[in-house]
Write an enzyme that holds these catalytic residues in place. Sequence first.
Site, PDB file in Angstrom:
ATOM      1  N   LYS A  32       8.052  -7.264   8.451  1.00  0.00           N
ATOM      2  CA  LYS A  32       7.544  -7.435   9.818  1.00  0.00           C
ATOM      3  C   LYS A  32       8.628  -7.823  10.815  1.00  0.00           C
ATOM      4  O   LYS A  32       8.559  -7.445  11.986  1.00  0.00           O
ATOM      5  CB  LYS A  32       6.436  -8.462   9.813  1.00  0.00           C
ATOM      6  N   GLY A  35      -2.900  -7.840   4.806  1.00  0.00           N
ATOM      7  CA  GLY A  35      -4.269  -8.254   4.489  1.00  0.00           C
ATOM      8  C   GLY A  35      -4.640  -9.615   5.043  1.00  0.00           C
ATOM      9  O   GLY A  35      -5.516 -10.297   4.507  1.00  0.00           O
ATOM     10  N   GLU A  59       0.132  -0.455  14.803  1.00  0.00           N
ATOM     11  CA  GLU A  59      -0.949  -1.363  15.188  1.00  0.00           C
ATOM     12  C   GLU A  59      -0.563  -2.166  16.431  1.00  0.00           C
ATOM     13  O   GLU A  59       0.574  -2.649  16.527  1.00  0.00           O
ATOM     14  CB  GLU A  59      -1.269  -2.323  14.043  1.00  0.00           C
ATOM     15  N   ARG A 105       1.760   4.349   5.646  1.00  0.00           N
ATOM     16  CA  ARG A 105       0.902   4.946   4.608  1.00  0.00           C
ATOM     17  C   ARG A 105      -0.414   5.378   5.234  1.00  0.00           C
ATOM     18  O   ARG A 105      -0.649   5.158   6.416  1.00  0.00           O
ATOM     19  CB  ARG A 105       0.616   3.893   3.530  1.00  0.00           C
ATOM     20  N   VAL A 119      -6.936   2.574   5.179  1.00  0.00           N
ATOM     21  CA  VAL A 119      -8.319   2.570   4.668  1.00  0.00           C
ATOM     22  C   VAL A 119      -9.237   3.300   5.660  1.00  0.00           C
ATOM     23  O   VAL A 119     -10.095   4.088   5.286  1.00  0.00           O
ATOM     24  CB  VAL A 119      -8.814   1.111   4.477  1.00  0.00           C
TER      25      VAL A 119
END
Length: 505
Positions: free
Chosen positions: A119, A167, A278, A295, A298
């Site tokens: 990050k 997550g 994001e 990647r 979801v």
Amino acid sequence: MTKKIKKILIANRGEIAVRIMRTCRDLGIKTVAVFSEADRVALHVQMADEAYCIGPEASSESYLVASKIIEVAKKSGACAIHPGYGFLSEKAHFSKACAENGIIFLGPKPKSIEQMGDKIEARIAAAKAKVPMVPGTQEPLKDVDEAKSLAKRMGYPILLKATAGGGGKGMRVVEKEGDIASAFERASSEALKAFGDGQLYIEKYLKKARHIEIQVACDMHGNSIHLFERECSLQRRHQKVIEEAPSPFLNQATRDKMTEAALRLCKDVNYSGVGTIEFLVDEEQNFYFLEMNTRLQVEHPVTEMITGVDLVELQIRIGEGEKLPIKQSDLKINGAAVECRLYAEDPENNFMPSPGTIHWMTIPEGPGVRHDTAVYPGAAIPIYYDPMIAKLITWGSNRNQAIVRMQRAMQEYEIGGFKNNIGFLRTILFHPEFHRGNIYTRFIEDHPELMKVEKSLEGLPPEVLVGIAAFMREENKNQTSGVQTKSEAVVSPWKLIGLTGSLRK
Ligand code: ADP
């Protein structure tokens, strides 16, 4: 040079492995599954053309062991590996090991993963590309004293975040100086446990922000496109619960600026593959870079539903060395899509994972419904992995239709055998503020009534009841508008509003 891929090994399990295999089938590509001992009868194993056991239940001894997976790829003659999401999907060493063994990794080059996976490195790259960022540090914090003095300068609240994070782990909001030392310690030890790296950095905490992300795809010839945005503001503990596309909030000018910034960053780091940038977006439509996921996400199906593009196919074609088959001008937002994540977890017990065996299930169908899962009646949800059961996605010609279809589909959905979050998802779907698109990342925390609807209608704020009643069918009006007795109220609200039908046991 393009190289046609004939066989792909899928280095993953669960719904994403199954979803990837479906595109392989569409393209006439053979599939190879790998599985742990816990997954012997899993759907991805049954679906694959070939399947190989790679070790015991623990993912550290199976799905995370790059050498075992490469060995299977070589043995089976798979010339490419799709990593899915999670597991090895953002491990640069895996992408590198694939390249060293002459196997196509269906993801970005190791350097891109290294650069955008960390990050801090990603923040540095974003700053270089002049992408706006949440105020914060460009280096890991040395100690709590440094955190304190930076927080003082920025002003509380602040957010401590793990440099290796993911997550929502290793993240702590700190409201005042007195709490920073204990938050620092807890975030750091959580990050150490989860990622083997306890380093933290600090950001200004944006209190009422939305999470909006841009899907991109870049080939190896310098061409890149964006596939618009996904709004993922409905979260619990910084983890996404319901996603949608497009965002009900963004205006076209902001969309243009965000997609332009996302593509600029990709160009700057010479990115190839599909990826997601994001952002947090505040109430004035200012946007700030959060991170990049190198990647498949979801929530990628909502993008597929509004664009008609198969993102896995795009990954395969990029991996083959093809030029992007789509131009930006070919892409249009068509309607709207919503995704709900179904989990084996217990909303009444702090959302504790609740693994078990599926005794029976009723799967929704009908117009505009897509169901991505790897479970079936009799299947087990093992304790060793993420307890996601399925993703339910609906499409509509506009947001209202997508939501109404999701409400209908979620009302049909039933799973017997263990605790799950279906009731919780239903309450969100019927919340009037969700319907209005008035959502933000702390929406669920700020609306504790969302925890109660499925059990009882009593005590709900009037606007929630109004929202529920709005979807009541005409012929059942009497049931809801009349006075509810206590015994009626503890029955499912779905029955009360007349949406129950005969499916609900
Ligand atoms: P992770 O990689 O662990 O998912 P992210 O950086 O993507 O972490 O952030 C996850 C979520 O945490 C965001 O969607 C948002 O809800 C919240 N978040 C992260 N950074 C901030 C911030 N600076 N201010 C407010 N919320 C934040």
